[in-house]
Design a protein around this motif. Structure first.
Motif, short mmCIF file in Angstrom:
data_model
loop_
_atom_site.label_atom_id
_atom_site.label_comp_id
_atom_site.label_asym_id
_atom_site.label_seq_id
_atom_site.Cartn_x
_atom_site.Cartn_y
_atom_site.Cartn_z
N GLN A 234 -2.63 -32.68 16.61
CA GLN A 234 -1.94 -32.38 15.36
C GLN A 234 -1.35 -30.97 15.38
O GLN A 234 -2.00 -30.02 15.77
CB GLN A 234 -2.93 -32.49 14.19
CG GLN A 234 -3.53 -33.87 14.01
CD GLN A 234 -2.67 -34.76 13.14
OE1 GLN A 234 -2.10 -34.33 12.15
NE2 GLN A 234 -2.56 -36.02 13.53
N VAL A 236 0.67 -28.02 12.98
CA VAL A 236 1.05 -27.59 11.64
C VAL A 236 2.56 -27.36 11.65
O VAL A 236 3.08 -26.61 12.47
CB VAL A 236 0.33 -26.27 11.25
CG1 VAL A 236 0.86 -25.77 9.91
CG2 VAL A 236 -1.16 -26.49 11.17
N GLN A 238 6.34 -27.22 9.08
CA GLN A 238 6.81 -26.80 7.75
C GLN A 238 8.18 -27.40 7.49
O GLN A 238 9.07 -27.37 8.34
CB GLN A 238 6.90 -25.27 7.73
CG GLN A 238 7.47 -24.67 6.45
CD GLN A 238 7.45 -23.16 6.52
OE1 GLN A 238 6.39 -22.54 6.56
NE2 GLN A 238 8.63 -22.55 6.56
N THR A 264 0.36 -35.81 7.26
CA THR A 264 -0.56 -35.45 6.18
C THR A 264 -0.10 -34.13 5.56
O THR A 264 0.00 -33.12 6.26
CB THR A 264 -2.00 -35.29 6.71
OG1 THR A 264 -2.41 -36.49 7.33
CG2 THR A 264 -2.95 -34.96 5.57
N ARG A 266 -0.62 -30.90 3.83
CA ARG A 266 -1.77 -30.01 3.65
C ARG A 266 -1.57 -29.02 2.50
O ARG A 266 -2.54 -28.57 1.89
CB ARG A 266 -2.00 -29.21 4.95
CG ARG A 266 -2.40 -30.04 6.14
CD ARG A 266 -3.87 -30.34 6.08
NE ARG A 266 -4.31 -31.13 7.22
CZ ARG A 266 -5.57 -31.45 7.45
NH1 ARG A 266 -6.51 -31.03 6.62
NH2 ARG A 266 -5.91 -32.18 8.48
N LEU A 267 -0.32 -28.69 2.24
CA LEU A 267 -0.05 -27.65 1.25
C LEU A 267 1.39 -27.76 0.80
O LEU A 267 2.29 -28.08 1.59
CB LEU A 267 -0.30 -26.27 1.88
CG LEU A 267 0.10 -25.03 1.07
CD1 LEU A 267 -0.85 -24.83 -0.12
CD2 LEU A 267 0.09 -23.78 1.97
N LEU A 276 -2.65 -27.57 -3.47
CA LEU A 276 -3.47 -28.25 -2.47
C LEU A 276 -3.69 -29.70 -2.87
O LEU A 276 -3.59 -30.06 -4.04
CB LEU A 276 -4.82 -27.53 -2.31
CG LEU A 276 -4.76 -26.05 -1.92
CD1 LEU A 276 -6.15 -25.44 -1.96
CD2 LEU A 276 -4.14 -25.89 -0.54
N VAL A 292 2.76 -29.61 6.61
CA VAL A 292 2.19 -30.89 7.02
C VAL A 292 1.42 -30.74 8.33
O VAL A 292 1.65 -29.80 9.10
CB VAL A 292 3.29 -31.97 7.19
CG1 VAL A 292 4.06 -32.17 5.91
CG2 VAL A 292 4.25 -31.58 8.33
N ALA A 293 0.50 -31.67 8.54
CA ALA A 293 -0.17 -31.83 9.83
C ALA A 293 0.34 -33.14 10.42
O ALA A 293 0.25 -34.19 9.78
CB ALA A 293 -1.68 -31.86 9.66
N MET A 369 -7.83 -26.60 12.01
CA MET A 369 -6.55 -26.92 11.41
C MET A 369 -6.18 -25.84 10.40
O MET A 369 -6.99 -25.49 9.53
CB MET A 369 -6.61 -28.29 10.71
CG MET A 369 -5.35 -28.66 9.93
SD MET A 369 -3.81 -28.55 10.91
CE MET A 369 -4.08 -29.89 12.06
N ARG A 371 -4.10 -24.07 7.29
CA ARG A 371 -3.47 -24.50 6.05
C ARG A 371 -2.73 -23.30 5.44
O ARG A 371 -3.24 -22.62 4.54
CB ARG A 371 -4.53 -25.02 5.08
CG ARG A 371 -3.94 -25.85 3.92
CD ARG A 371 -4.99 -26.03 2.82
NE ARG A 371 -6.18 -26.68 3.27
CZ ARG A 371 -6.42 -27.99 3.19
NH1 ARG A 371 -5.51 -28.77 2.65
NH2 ARG A 371 -7.56 -28.49 3.60
#
Length: 611
Positions: A234, A236, A238, A264, A266-267, A276, A292-293, A369, A371
């Motif tokens: 995974q 991270v 944006q 997914t 994440r923020l 969140l 996102v992840a 991971m 965030r």
């Protein structure tokens, strides 16, 4: 005898030049392009010598020898390469192949058979090189699901695509070149499906051989195939929501955003406010940053389906309109090296885009991971960056001591927004050619032009598809074929074959031509073999007073038997590394297949051609 040799010296000189060319191609000490240019130059020089004429005394001009460069069959092949590149570039074949991998868990045997059927069906109507490229990671993924070595699947992948090529007129360039020789000599054009009935029967025999003997004759060798399959780790990433963005107004369904498939969230950063999960009653607005992840595959699929988003990220503006002047972009993974000057600093602090000319799409850290916004993450040694840039940028970054590029992970991002257009263009080309509404030459040129007009690929990508090696090798082979035909060398060879085989009937003559061509096609390229042997086979038919059609079809089928050598065909070279094959593996598995095809042709020929 000496008088005859002197009288026919242009023929023997031509044969000597062609023999030298074959030896040079086989030795592989010089590039095929250099050898091809050398052959054409040697023939041009030969026929400027006084007395170097055709067997009937007429001159063999430079226009005759260079006519191959403007040959309709060669132009058709170049156009088909552009069409194939368009299919590959847009990912037009990728959607169905993904569905095959997903279904493997439920019906493994059915899925494997369906995968090979898809390879066969597509390769029958388009250039099979991009087809094999597209299916390489699919076969690797299936091999991993089978807990088997990819060496059990890679060679069958190449051979199935080759077998499919002998079933239609546009299946391979070989068919077009042999058909062109038939048209020039006999004044008859082969129908689109002329070779299909027997081609399917021969292909059926070949497929049965592959299905039965692949488990016994193919190596079970460990490979680096796991590196070819996209990683499941995974990153991270944006996504900035801009004016006209596809995410504007989107709300989550069961906590997931439908347009961010396999990702997914994440923020969500909205100004100074960080939201969140779970996201209840959230509607995305312009200016939101969505963190996102996602796996590399999920990121790549999103960018491929949203070419405007990809270009927005690359150009750093808010305009999502597709700009065809943007270079072809690729993804690659890079690891922050120990002691790197980038460690401890953020992407924004580094000015990463200015420093490397590449854009960071995601960051992956093995320990945890993250965030937070992408630009606020302080890099650490061992972090993996997902970079986006043209291929030339990655070539320059290879010497960097701050980041280590994972070369195997580099992959171009297909612009799948045009995949439907690419499929329709290819289908239209096949329909036009198959129904006889236009010639194959016109249909392929129209399809190549349509690929560019509809932005399935730009002019740079189209020009990259025009393989100079294929162009020069085929043009040189056509020059050698002209020399064989005009000097009487083709007649000499044909008479030799007929003299040896004639006492045993036309079936033996056909069988002899088939095995000679099949053996030579694994030493030379199949295109060169077809061009050299087409006039020989047609001359043999005239010598015995037979219908020339079976003879030209024998050349087509035999020159497609590129099984016993990795250098015999491009797709064999493509699967060498993923399958971790040795030269001897092709002889061990492909050699018997060549013999099986020869025997099958010899048995079927009397029934098919009413001999």
């Amino acid at each position: 005898m000496a008088t005859e040799l002197v009288a026919n010296w242009p023929m023997w000189a031509s044969l000597f030049v062609i023999l030298c060319a074959i030896v040079a191609y086989v030795l592989d000490r010089w590039s095929m392009e250099s050898v091809s240019i050398g052959v054409v130059a040697a023939l041009l020089l030969l026929f400027t010598i006084p007395g170097a004429t055709a067997f009937d005394g007429t001159a063999i001009t430079s226009a005759d020898l260079l006519s191959g460069f403007g040959n309709p069959a060669l132009i058709t092949i170049m156009a088909l390469l552009v069409v194939g590149q368009g299919l590959f570039q847009t990912g037009a074949i990728e959607g169905p192949t993904k569905a095959l991998v997903r279904s493997y868990g439920r019906r493994p045997i059915y899925t494997l058979c369906l995968t090979f059927f898809a390879v066969f069906a597509i390769s029958a109507f388009t250039n099979n090189t991009p087809v094999v490229i597209m299916f390489l990671p699919i076969m690797s993924a299936i091999a991993m699901r089978m807990n088997a070595s990819p060496s059990r699947l890679m060679m069958p992948l190449s051979f199935v695509s080759i077998l499919a090529g002998m079933t239609t007129l546009i299946g391979t360039s070989t068919n077009l070149l042999a058909a062109d020789a038939y048209r020039r000599t006999e004044g008859i054009s082969l129908d689109f499906f002329e070779q299909t009935p027997m081609g399917l029967m021969l292909a059926g025999v070949g497929l049965a051989y592959i299905a039965i003997f692949s488990r016994y004759l193919l190596p079970n060798r460990d490979t680096f195939a796991q590196e070819i399959v996209p990683s499941g780790k995974q990153f991270v990433a944006q996504i900035e929501v801009t004016h006209g963005h596809f995410l504007v107004g989107q709300s989550p369904v069961a906590g997931m955003f439908p347009d961010l498939k396999d990702m997914t969230v994440r923020l969500i950063q909205r100004g100074e406010k960080a939201m969140l999960p779970p996201f209840e009653d959230v509607e995305l607005r312009v200016g939101d940053l969505v963190i996102v992840a996602a796996t590399r595959k999920a990121i790549s699929d999103l960018l491929a389906s949203k070419p405007g988003l990809l270009q927005q990220i690359w150009q750093g503006d808010e305009d999502e309109k597709v700009d065809t002047s943007v270079p072809q972009l690729s993804l690659i993974e890079a690891v922050i090296a120990p002691g790197s000057r980038m460690a401890g600093r953020t992407v924004e602090m580094l000015g990463f885009r200015r420093l490397t000319s590449a854009v960071v799409l995601g960051i992956q850290r093995r320990s945890r991971m993250i965030r937070t916004r992408l630009g606020e993450i302080r890099l650490e040694a061992g972090d993996t960056l997902l970079l986006c840039a043209p291929q030339t940028v990655f070539q320059e970054l290879r010497t960097s001591r701050d980041i280590l590029l994972l070369e195997w992970s580099q992959k171009e991002i297909p612009v799948t927004a045009h995949s439907l257009a690419a499929r329709l263009i290819a289908l239209g080309m096949v329909i036009l050619a198959a129904t006889g509404l236009t010639s194959i030459l016109v249909a392929s040129l129209l399809a190549a032009l349509a690929m560019i007009v509809t932005q399935c690929l730009n002019t740079r990508q189209a020009s990259r598809a025009l393989d100079l090696r294929i162009f020069l090798v085929i043009a040189a082979a056509l020059a050698m074929g002209t020399a064989l035909e005009k000097t009487g060398a083709a007649t000499l060879i044909a008479n030799g074959v007929v003299t040896l085989a004639a006492p045993y009937g036309p079936v033996v003559i056909l069988s002899t031509i088939f095995i000679c061509v099949a053996l030579l096609t694994n030493i030379l390229s199949n295109a060169a073999t077809a061009v050299l042997f087409a006039p020989v086979a047609l001359e043999a038919a005239h010598t015995v007073g037979s219908d020339p059609l079976p003879y030209i079809l024998a050349v087509i089928y035999a020159s497609n038997c590129s099984f016993a050598s990795p250098i015999a065909y491009q797709t064999n070279m493509l699967i060498m590394a993923p399958g971790h094959y040795r030269f001897s593996d092709f002889i061990k598995f492909g050699g018997p297949l060549l013999v099986v095809m020869w025997v099958a042709f010899t048995i079927m020929a009397p029934w098919r051609f009413d001999l």
